[in-house]
Design a protein around this motif. Sequence first.
Motif, mmCIF file in Angstrom:
data_model
loop_
_atom_site.group_PDB
_atom_site.id
_atom_site.type_symbol
_atom_site.label_atom_id
_atom_site.label_comp_id
_atom_site.label_asym_id
_atom_site.label_seq_id
_atom_site.Cartn_x
_atom_site.Cartn_y
_atom_site.Cartn_z
ATOM 1 N N MET A 5 0.839 -1.208 0.000
ATOM 2 C CA MET A 5 0.000 0.000 0.000
ATOM 3 C C MET A 5 0.872 1.255 0.000
ATOM 4 S SD MET A 5 -2.887 1.055 2.786
ATOM 5 C CE MET A 5 -1.796 1.989 3.833
ATOM 6 N N SER A 6 0.522 2.198 -0.849
ATOM 7 C CA SER A 6 1.302 3.430 -0.872
ATOM 8 C C SER A 6 0.993 4.262 0.370
ATOM 9 C CB SER A 6 0.952 4.238 -2.128
ATOM 10 O OG SER A 6 1.389 5.542 -1.964
ATOM 11 N N SER A 7 2.033 4.810 0.980
ATOM 12 C CA SER A 7 1.824 5.609 2.186
ATOM 13 C C SER A 7 1.714 7.101 1.867
ATOM 14 C CB SER A 7 2.965 5.364 3.165
ATOM 15 O OG SER A 7 4.182 5.537 2.494
ATOM 16 N N SER A 8 1.444 7.430 0.603
ATOM 17 C CA SER A 8 1.357 8.852 0.258
ATOM 18 C C SER A 8 -0.003 9.428 0.662
ATOM 19 C CB SER A 8 1.555 9.051 -1.237
ATOM 20 O OG SER A 8 0.460 8.507 -1.919
ATOM 21 N N SER A 9 -0.070 10.716 0.840
ATOM 22 C CA SER A 9 -1.325 11.410 1.086
ATOM 23 C C SER A 9 -1.126 12.831 0.602
ATOM 24 C CB SER A 9 -1.642 11.387 2.575
ATOM 25 O OG SER A 9 -0.831 12.330 3.221
ATOM 26 N N PRO A 10 -2.184 13.610 0.391
ATOM 27 C CA PRO A 10 -1.996 14.950 -0.160
ATOM 28 C C PRO A 10 -1.106 15.814 0.722
ATOM 29 C CG PRO A 10 -4.321 14.354 -0.107
ATOM 30 C CD PRO A 10 -3.578 13.267 0.599
ATOM 31 N N THR A 11 -1.008 15.490 2.008
ATOM 32 C CA THR A 11 -0.189 16.327 2.883
ATOM 33 C C THR A 11 1.194 15.726 3.123
ATOM 34 O OG1 THR A 11 -1.195 15.257 4.753
ATOM 35 C CG2 THR A 11 -2.102 17.416 4.131
ATOM 36 N N SER A 12 1.512 14.644 2.408
ATOM 37 C CA SER A 12 2.818 14.022 2.603
ATOM 38 C C SER A 12 3.916 15.021 2.297
ATOM 39 C CB SER A 12 2.983 12.835 1.663
ATOM 40 O OG SER A 12 2.157 11.804 2.080
ATOM 41 N N ALA A 13 4.989 14.889 3.059
ATOM 42 C CA ALA A 13 6.126 15.790 2.831
ATOM 43 C C ALA A 13 6.852 15.382 1.556
ATOM 44 C CB ALA A 13 7.060 15.711 4.018
ATOM 45 N N LEU A 14 7.385 16.397 0.886
ATOM 46 C CA LEU A 14 8.210 16.144 -0.297
ATOM 47 C C LEU A 14 9.645 16.419 0.106
ATOM 48 C CD1 LEU A 14 8.682 15.618 -3.289
ATOM 49 C CD2 LEU A 14 8.087 18.006 -3.748
ATOM 50 N N LYS A 15 10.443 15.345 0.218
ATOM 51 C CA LYS A 15 11.815 15.494 0.714
ATOM 52 C C LYS A 15 12.789 15.360 -0.453
ATOM 53 C CE LYS A 15 10.352 14.073 5.240
ATOM 54 N NZ LYS A 15 10.323 13.122 6.317
ATOM 55 N N ILE A 16 13.558 16.418 -0.646
ATOM 56 C CA ILE A 16 14.437 16.477 -1.822
ATOM 57 C C ILE A 16 15.886 16.623 -1.375
ATOM 58 C CG2 ILE A 16 14.984 17.784 -3.926
ATOM 59 C CD1 ILE A 16 12.095 18.620 -4.116
ATOM 60 N N ALA A 17 16.759 15.778 -1.934
ATOM 61 C CA ALA A 17 18.207 15.917 -1.693
ATOM 62 C C ALA A 17 18.816 16.520 -2.949
ATOM 63 C CB ALA A 17 18.820 14.549 -1.429
ATOM 64 N N ALA A 71 1.726 14.471 -10.830
ATOM 65 C CA ALA A 71 1.166 13.391 -11.656
ATOM 66 C C ALA A 71 1.342 12.009 -11.029
ATOM 67 C CB ALA A 71 1.835 13.422 -13.031
ATOM 68 N N ASP A 72 2.332 11.835 -10.177
ATOM 69 C CA ASP A 72 2.658 10.501 -9.654
ATOM 70 C C ASP A 72 2.690 10.526 -8.125
ATOM 71 O OD1 ASP A 72 3.735 8.094 -8.917
ATOM 72 O OD2 ASP A 72 5.562 8.270 -10.137
ATOM 73 N N GLY A 73 1.598 10.064 -7.527
ATOM 74 C CA GLY A 73 1.453 10.094 -6.068
ATOM 75 C C GLY A 73 2.533 9.294 -5.351
ATOM 76 N N SER A 74 3.091 8.266 -6.022
ATOM 77 C CA SER A 74 4.091 7.428 -5.346
ATOM 78 C C SER A 74 5.366 8.225 -5.038
ATOM 79 C CB SER A 74 4.429 6.200 -6.184
ATOM 80 O OG SER A 74 5.221 6.589 -7.281
ATOM 81 N N LEU A 75 5.536 9.358 -5.715
ATOM 82 C CA LEU A 75 6.713 10.194 -5.425
ATOM 83 C C LEU A 75 6.600 10.849 -4.047
ATOM 84 C CD1 LEU A 75 7.525 11.886 -8.854
ATOM 85 C CD2 LEU A 75 8.969 10.311 -7.566
ATOM 86 N N LEU A 76 5.403 10.743 -3.443
ATOM 87 C CA LEU A 76 5.221 11.315 -2.100
ATOM 88 C C LEU A 76 5.187 10.247 -1.007
ATOM 89 C CD1 LEU A 76 2.673 14.173 -2.832
ATOM 90 C CD2 LEU A 76 5.038 14.418 -2.126
ATOM 91 N N ASP A 77 5.548 9.031 -1.356
ATOM 92 C CA ASP A 77 5.622 7.977 -0.327
ATOM 93 C C ASP A 77 6.500 8.454 0.828
ATOM 94 O OD1 ASP A 77 4.027 6.331 -1.764
ATOM 95 O OD2 ASP A 77 5.590 4.922 -2.360
ATOM 96 N N TYR A 78 6.159 7.998 2.036
ATOM 97 C CA TYR A 78 6.898 8.492 3.212
ATOM 98 C C TYR A 78 8.396 8.153 3.143
ATOM 99 C CZ TYR A 78 8.737 9.202 7.812
ATOM 100 O OH TYR A 78 9.537 9.625 8.827
ATOM 101 N N LYS A 79 9.227 9.146 3.408
ATOM 102 C CA LYS A 79 10.685 8.945 3.478
ATOM 103 C C LYS A 79 11.184 9.593 4.761
ATOM 104 C CE LYS A 79 11.162 7.218 -0.703
ATOM 105 N NZ LYS A 79 11.816 5.998 -1.097
ATOM 106 N N GLU A 80 12.225 9.039 5.314
ATOM 107 C CA GLU A 80 12.722 9.578 6.595
ATOM 108 C C GLU A 80 13.429 10.919 6.427
ATOM 109 O OE1 GLU A 80 14.097 7.183 9.883
ATOM 110 O OE2 GLU A 80 14.146 5.481 8.488
#
Length: 472
Positions: free
Chosen positions: A1-13, A407-416
């Motif tokens: 199950m994808s752990s993304s949600s509209p409020t998921s954080a977007l973490k960028i390195a 476009a791709d909700g999986s890019l917001l899956d939870y990351k530490e």
Amino acid sequence: MSSSSPTSALKIAVIGSGPSAFYTSLDLLKTNNPQLEIDMFERNPCPFGLVRFGVAPDHPEVKTCQQRFKDTSEDERFKFFGNVNIGTDLKLQELVENYNIVVYAYGSGSENKLGIPGEDHPAVINSKDFVGWYNGDPAYKNLNVPLHKVKNVTIVGNGNVAIDIVRILLASPDSHWSKTDITSEALETLKKSTVENVCVSARRGFLDSKFTNKEFKELLEMEKEGIMFKGWSADHFQTFASKIKLGRIEKRRLQLAQKYSDGGQKVSGKSWELEYLQTPVEFIGDTSDPILLKETVFQQNSAIMNNDNKIEIVPTETLTCKKNELVILSIGYKGEPLQEFENLGIPFDSKRGKIPNIDGKIMREDGSFVTGAYCVGWIANGSTGNINSSVQSSAVVAATIMDDVEADGSLLDYKEGRNKIEQLLSERNIKNISWDDWLKIEQAEIKRGEAQGKIADKITDYEEMLDIAKRS
Ligand SMILES: Cc1cc2nc3c(=O)[nH]c(=O)nc-3n(C[C@H](O)[C@H](O)[C@H](O)COP(=O)(O)OP(=O)(O)OC[C@H]3O[C@@H](n4cnc5c(N)ncnc54)[C@H](O)[C@@H]3O)c2cc1C
């Protein structure tokens, strides 16, 4: 199950802290997403990439972009991690695992080679080393350029970097350089320099000169400071000049060369010249002094008009020798893949020294994209383009990232993200440099500079930077 949600954080390195890394970060921060977290990793304790270690010391106006980059640090969503090398201090895999997006903005760290005899002679210096030396890159602080023994220097390659180097070699250390942020070591070496003539040599013809007219004009105008333009090999050009239609930029270049060549006869003292249609084939050492060259052997080329009315450069059998004691190779920088690219399935175009991509989106040979992987700047485009072009390409890459995330909700899956990375750095006892630490180092450089009447006196030792950062 994808752990993304509209409020998921977007973490960028972001890997690197040159102009492309900063402009991309600034564009991403403009999105006003409160859940955005950008962590920038720079292997050096100091930020800014080639703005610090490339741009010439007499062009402080170019470096004003550093002020703009400081805006990122005022945004709580952004964090700078200096002194963290991706590949050694942190594995690339650890970034891929802990961030939604990784932006590769690590520039072109190697130099091109000619692959000819004599290239490893100590008097054949790569522009990357030479530029790093006068700009305070600790890696080149012990370069020991023997300018006190040299009269004639040849620069191979004729881009803007070559033009910067002509100014370094010929402009007055006292009136031109002493107030800039050139290193004290370089300034002392220039004061003892005996260089009289610099020849800028290129394989192709005048129309293919890589320098821009702005830089060319600036150098020509140094006539006022007694640095004379000895001229250029106009004869090669004249043979077919009437047959070609010149564009606006080429016309201007020609006008400039002709205007300033007129003063050729009265040349005395320091001078420079442009030579075309010659390829170095061997560097010959001076048998009486192992740190100097005797001469460079060039193969002459010919410019011919082909059937499509295009100029083609062809080698001839003619060899000529140019007397020079020092050669600086200014034939371009080259990007390299990071060590883990192959294991992580990240493609690299070794021939062009860049990461294959479309609008920054990293693309495999089969046309598919690597999820969450983007590149920007010199590592994305090859070592071409200036700071202005970084502004444009960074805007495109930032927009591509935001479009893909939408476009791709999986890019917001939870990351530490940051928490995990800080934990890893602490476990490994790695002292990373924060933005505030960097400001302390910068202030120390400005203060040292003030004492000498300079804009800044750069610290050329990373340990010293780390010591300053530790002080409260
Ligand atoms: C000599 C010279 C003079 C120039 N003068 C001008 C000028 O006057 N005006 C102008 O507009 N442009 C100039 N340019 C061009 C300009 O500097 C480049 O267009 C620009 O710096 C490219 O930006 P970048 O972010 O892609 O790469 P860079 O500026 O090279 O930044 C890359 C950064 O990534 C870091 N890095 C590399 N590997 C790692 C790793 N594994 N982990 C962490 N960090 C890493 C590097 O340390 C570096 O700080 C000049 C270039 C050179 C070489």
